[in-house]
Write an enzyme that holds these catalytic residues in place. Structure first.
Site, PDB file in Angstrom:
ATOM      1  N   MET A   1       0.826  -1.194   0.000  1.00  0.00           N
ATOM      2  CA  MET A   1       0.000   0.000   0.000  1.00  0.00           C
ATOM      3  C   MET A   1       0.866   1.253   0.000  1.00  0.00           C
ATOM      4  O   MET A   1       2.082   1.165  -0.007  1.00  0.00           O
ATOM      5  CB  MET A   1      -0.935  -0.006   1.217  1.00  0.00           C
ATOM      6  CG  MET A   1      -2.012  -1.082   1.169  1.00  0.00           C
ATOM      7  SD  MET A   1      -3.190  -0.879   2.526  1.00  0.00           S
ATOM      8  CE  MET A   1      -4.220  -2.316   2.219  1.00  0.00           C
ATOM      9  N   CYS A   2       0.220   2.397   0.040  1.00  0.00           N
ATOM     10  CA  CYS A   2       0.912   3.680  -0.040  1.00  0.00           C
ATOM     11  C   CYS A   2       1.450   4.091   1.326  1.00  0.00           C
ATOM     12  O   CYS A   2       1.242   3.429   2.329  1.00  0.00           O
ATOM     13  CB  CYS A   2      -0.048   4.740  -0.554  1.00  0.00           C
ATOM     14  SG  CYS A   2      -0.961   4.248  -2.039  1.00  0.00           S
ATOM     15  N   GLN A   3       2.173   5.221   1.355  1.00  0.00           N
ATOM     16  CA  GLN A   3       2.618   5.795   2.615  1.00  0.00           C
ATOM     17  C   GLN A   3       2.302   7.281   2.640  1.00  0.00           C
ATOM     18  O   GLN A   3       2.291   7.956   1.599  1.00  0.00           O
ATOM     19  CB  GLN A   3       4.117   5.553   2.842  1.00  0.00           C
ATOM     20  CG  GLN A   3       4.437   4.097   3.128  1.00  0.00           C
ATOM     21  CD  GLN A   3       5.672   3.926   3.996  1.00  0.00           C
ATOM     22  OE1 GLN A   3       6.198   4.862   4.583  1.00  0.00           O
ATOM     23  NE2 GLN A   3       6.133   2.692   4.092  1.00  0.00           N
ATOM     24  N   HIS A  83       2.602  12.095  -0.123  1.00  0.00           N
ATOM     25  CA  HIS A  83       2.158  10.715  -0.364  1.00  0.00           C
ATOM     26  C   HIS A  83       3.092  10.061  -1.374  1.00  0.00           C
ATOM     27  O   HIS A  83       3.512  10.687  -2.346  1.00  0.00           O
ATOM     28  CB  HIS A  83       0.736  10.774  -0.944  1.00  0.00           C
ATOM     29  CG  HIS A  83       0.081   9.458  -1.209  1.00  0.00           C
ATOM     30  ND1 HIS A  83       0.258   8.761  -2.391  1.00  0.00           N
ATOM     31  CD2 HIS A  83      -0.793   8.723  -0.465  1.00  0.00           C
ATOM     32  CE1 HIS A  83      -0.482   7.658  -2.346  1.00  0.00           C
ATOM     33  NE2 HIS A  83      -1.122   7.603  -1.188  1.00  0.00           N
TER      34      HIS A  83
END
Length: 270
Positions: A1-3, A83
């Site tokens: 997933m993203c951070q 992001h």
């Protein structure tokens, strides 16, 4: 997933140090290489600004020339949202890069999301419509639509947080919903699975960066009046006391301090 990465500061501050380490996670020290973005609410003197300087790129943050420029060019802000993306919903295109930005109540709002929402298809009937194809932008548009329905004009941070506490569970039930949201005056953070924050203030100490083998004395970069909050998915340093937010916890930060700490269920019932 993203951070995710966010900053809320009492005085105009630069996020250069934190962004330098964070951007390495976009394809170098981690695999989040499907685009990146950052929004700075630039300050008007010592006051928070209404408008945001906004950068997005579908290239890896670790190799992007724009990211390289921002690692060396300090932009003074009260609030920042950044992001790095690992695509789960939506193609690797510019319009799908976070953060997303819209106007509400005469201010820009920015939003970035980490997670994956299943079977989330709300009815949008107002002026907030997605440009890209991500579940994240859809969630942002629905949040702004419902906030606009709930308040005729900009409410206080406390009122807005209570409204968010009622709305967030309606999205979070569809999956993972870690997010950062800012209007330039405050920073809201919601943890669904993983989010950490640290407060930096006088006396400033030396920090050891996690993603690069460097140590930085923060007392050389800050004055005694400075105070700021850094929010991130995974801690950026190895020697600071990062606070792990609990699942379902919603916080609002202003002037470099946490104003609210509660689960969204508690706030909704308050």
């Amino acid at each position: 997933m993203c951070q995710l990465l966010g900053m809320n500061s009492r005085l105009p501050a630069s996020l250069t140090l934190s962004f330098t380490g964070f951007s390495q996670r976009g394809g170098c020290t981690d695999h989040h290489s499907d685009g990146w973005g950052i929004a700075f609410f630039e300050s008007e003197g010592q006051a928070p600004g209404r408008a945001a300087r906004f950068f997005v790129d579908k290239e890896s943050a670790a190799t992007s020339p724009i990211a390289q420029m921002l690692r060396t060019y300090p932009i003074k802000s009260h609030n920042v949202v950044a992001h790095v993306r690992k695509a789960t919903v939506g193609a690797v295109t510019l319009e799908n890069c976070h953060p997303f930005m819209r106007e509400l109540w005469g201010r820009y709002w920015v939003f970035a999301h980490n997670g994956d929402l299943k079977e989330f298809a709300p009815h949008l009937h107002g002026s907030f419509k997605p440009v890209g194809s991500t579940d994240s932008e859809l969630a942002f548009c629905w949040l702004l639509q419902e906030l606009n329905k709930s308040h005729a004009a900009a409410p206080s941070e406390e009122e807005l947080t209570k409204t968010l506490a009622e709305l967030v569970p309606q999205i979070a039930k569809h999956g993972t919903f870690n997010f950062l949201l800012s209007n330039g005056q405050a920073l809201w953070a919601h943890a669904s699975t993983k989010l950490h924050y640290v407060q930096r203030q006088h006396p400033f100490a030396e920090v050891h960066m996690k993603d690069e083998d460097i140590k930085v004395d923060l007392s050389e970069l800050n004055c005694p009046e400075d105070r700021l909050i850094i929010v991130v998915t995974e801690p950026l340093t190895t020697n600071e006391n990062w606070v792990a937010m609990a699942p379902g916890e919603l916080r609002v930060f202003k002037d470099g301090c946490p104003l609210v700490r509660a689960g969204v269920e508690e706030l909704a019932l308050a």
